[in-house]
Design an enzyme around this catalytic site. Structure first.
Site, mmCIF file in Angstrom:
data_model
loop_
_atom_site.group_PDB
_atom_site.id
_atom_site.type_symbol
_atom_site.label_atom_id
_atom_site.label_comp_id
_atom_site.label_asym_id
_atom_site.label_seq_id
_atom_site.Cartn_x
_atom_site.Cartn_y
_atom_site.Cartn_z
ATOM 1 N N SER A 199 0.612 -1.299 0.015
ATOM 2 C CA SER A 199 0.155 -0.001 0.204
ATOM 3 C C SER A 199 0.787 1.378 -0.064
ATOM 4 O O SER A 199 1.969 1.587 -0.837
ATOM 5 C CB SER A 199 -0.858 -0.093 1.168
ATOM 6 O OG SER A 199 -2.112 0.983 1.165
ATOM 7 N N ASP A 213 -10.612 -3.804 -4.034
ATOM 8 C CA ASP A 213 -9.711 -2.877 -3.493
ATOM 9 C C ASP A 213 -9.805 -1.501 -4.483
ATOM 10 O O ASP A 213 -9.596 -1.687 -5.515
ATOM 11 C CB ASP A 213 -8.313 -3.441 -3.574
ATOM 12 C CG ASP A 213 -7.131 -2.621 -2.963
ATOM 13 O OD1 ASP A 213 -7.602 -1.330 -2.392
ATOM 14 O OD2 ASP A 213 -6.029 -3.121 -2.839
ATOM 15 N N HIS A 262 -8.038 -5.303 -0.062
ATOM 16 C CA HIS A 262 -6.927 -4.771 0.418
ATOM 17 C C HIS A 262 -6.462 -5.203 1.717
ATOM 18 O O HIS A 262 -7.334 -5.556 2.711
ATOM 19 C CB HIS A 262 -7.028 -3.257 0.609
ATOM 20 C CG HIS A 262 -5.853 -2.463 0.600
ATOM 21 N ND1 HIS A 262 -5.250 -2.155 -0.475
ATOM 22 C CD2 HIS A 262 -5.335 -1.575 1.758
ATOM 23 C CE1 HIS A 262 -4.094 -1.290 -0.068
ATOM 24 N NE2 HIS A 262 -4.316 -1.107 1.053
#
Length: 372
Positions: free
Chosen positions: A220, A314, A344
């Protein structure tokens, strides 16, 4: 996103008191919380209700994690201050509770850890170093950057991912606790990430590492940081990583992509949270177009071979796809794989989510090949 420290009850799963070494240089043992597990128990996880409206294709094990996370009743992160948001439960808490409730067997850790504080411009940051228990080295090295939108989360929350890479690759992993926003605005996290990479290069031998075999990895926001480290290494003409593993990276600032629209209300990451993270980290919203944030606007030529992992459910799914396309256009060798039915943050959930176990194995294979 993951923020809160693991519960004490989860620590007892290994029969050993867990010491995280976040603020010391002492050796510790880290629980193998989401790596190799009792697959039969994990496969028995069943969600309590129907799939959520925002994720009709969600896998049952992934849904069980999301249901457990929702059961804590925390306020939405985008409605909180950064300080309060960091107190919320995390997907890691949900995974650990499911492990305990379903009596899933956790094997003994295959790594030892030590903590190390290093000086950076304007302060210091902490590193957690995972070293394989077997073998004398020199081991390949992986510098790992956790997620959290540059605002929340810590080394504990992302322990499972860093530990899995160390164990499955047979590498020393250095997990970096870069400074967080809004206390430390852009580009502090990016500068800290590069400082940690430089430190690893200079101290490779002391880490029992091979200075010629250093890769970087991140999830991320950490995926964004990892890619920026490669760019900065190229521009500063120091050793470029042999490979970069980018797991659902933040790669651009347009929150109107198809995946942002489709999964606007997804969990554990949604569109509103991404706006909140952006506002907290950046000095002005104009900086969202900076190539450090919008990697798709950066000069990507000469970067190392790259593995990109994305999740179907996501908002950042399309970020990873767009970055893969831009890297390929710049002449970079790219390997990419998407995992359907997961959200995610799934990568560190190998104890309970089969797709996470598969993704970790894929990532480890990619890194082992790069180190040959």
């Amino acid at each position: 996103m993951k923020i809160r420290l693991l519960k004490n009850t989860a620590f007892l799963l290994t029969g050993t008191l867990l010491l995280w070494a976040c603020n010391s240089n002492t050796k510790t043992t880290v629980a193998s919380d989401t790596t190799l597990t009792d697959s039969t128990a994990a496969a028995s996880l069943k969600p309590a209700g129907p799939p959520p409206e925002w994720g009709k294709t969600i896998k049952p094990e992934m849904q069980a994690v999301i249901e457990k996370l929702s059961s804590y009743g925390d306020k939405p992160i985008e409605t909180l201050s950064a300080t309060d948001a960091r107190r919320n439960h995390t997907p890691t808490n949900a995974v650990m509770d499911l492990i305990e409730e379903n009596q899933i067997t956790i094997p003994a850790p295959m790594v030892d850890t030590t903590g190390k504080d290093i000086a950076v411009n304007g302060g210091k940051i902490h590193l957690r170093i995972y070293t394989p228990k077997t073998g004398n080295g020199p081991f390949p090295l992986i510098v790992y950057y956790h997620g959290g939108g540059f605002v929340i989360a810590n080394l504990d929350v992302y322990n499972a991912s860093a530990q899995a890479l160390a164990e499955q690759v047979g590498a020393v992993v250095v997990s970096v606790a870069y400074r967080l926003a809004p206390e430390n605005k852009f580009p502090t996290a990016h500068n800290d990430a590069f400082a940690a990479y430089e430190w690893v290069i200079k101290n490779a031998f002391d880490l029992k590492g091979d200075p010629g075999k250093i890769a970087i990895a991140g999830e991320s926001a950490g995926g964004n940081l990892a890619a920026n480290v490669s760019v900065m290494a190229r521009d500063k003409q120091i050793m470029i990583p042999v490979h970069q593993l980018l797991v659902y990276p933040i790669a651009q600032a347009d929150m109107n992509t198809l995946s942002y629209k489709t999964y606007e209300k997804a969990k554990p990451l949604n569109k509103a949270m991404m706006g909140w993270f952006t506002e907290k980290y950046l000095n002005t919203m104009i900086e969202a177009q900076d190539p450090k944030i919008s990697l798709v606007n950066a000069n990507l030529k000469g970067l190392p071979p790259t593995t990109i992992i994305t999740a179907e459910i996501d908002p950042l799914h399309d970020d990873g796809v767009m970055l893969a396309d831009k890297l390929k256009a710049a002449g970079v060798k790219v390997y990419s794989k998407n995992y359907d039915g997961v959200t995610h943050e799934f990568f560190g959930m190998a104890a309970v989510v089969p797709e996470a176990k598969a993704a970790q194995a894929y990532a480890a294979d990619q890194l082992k090949t790069a180190f040959k």
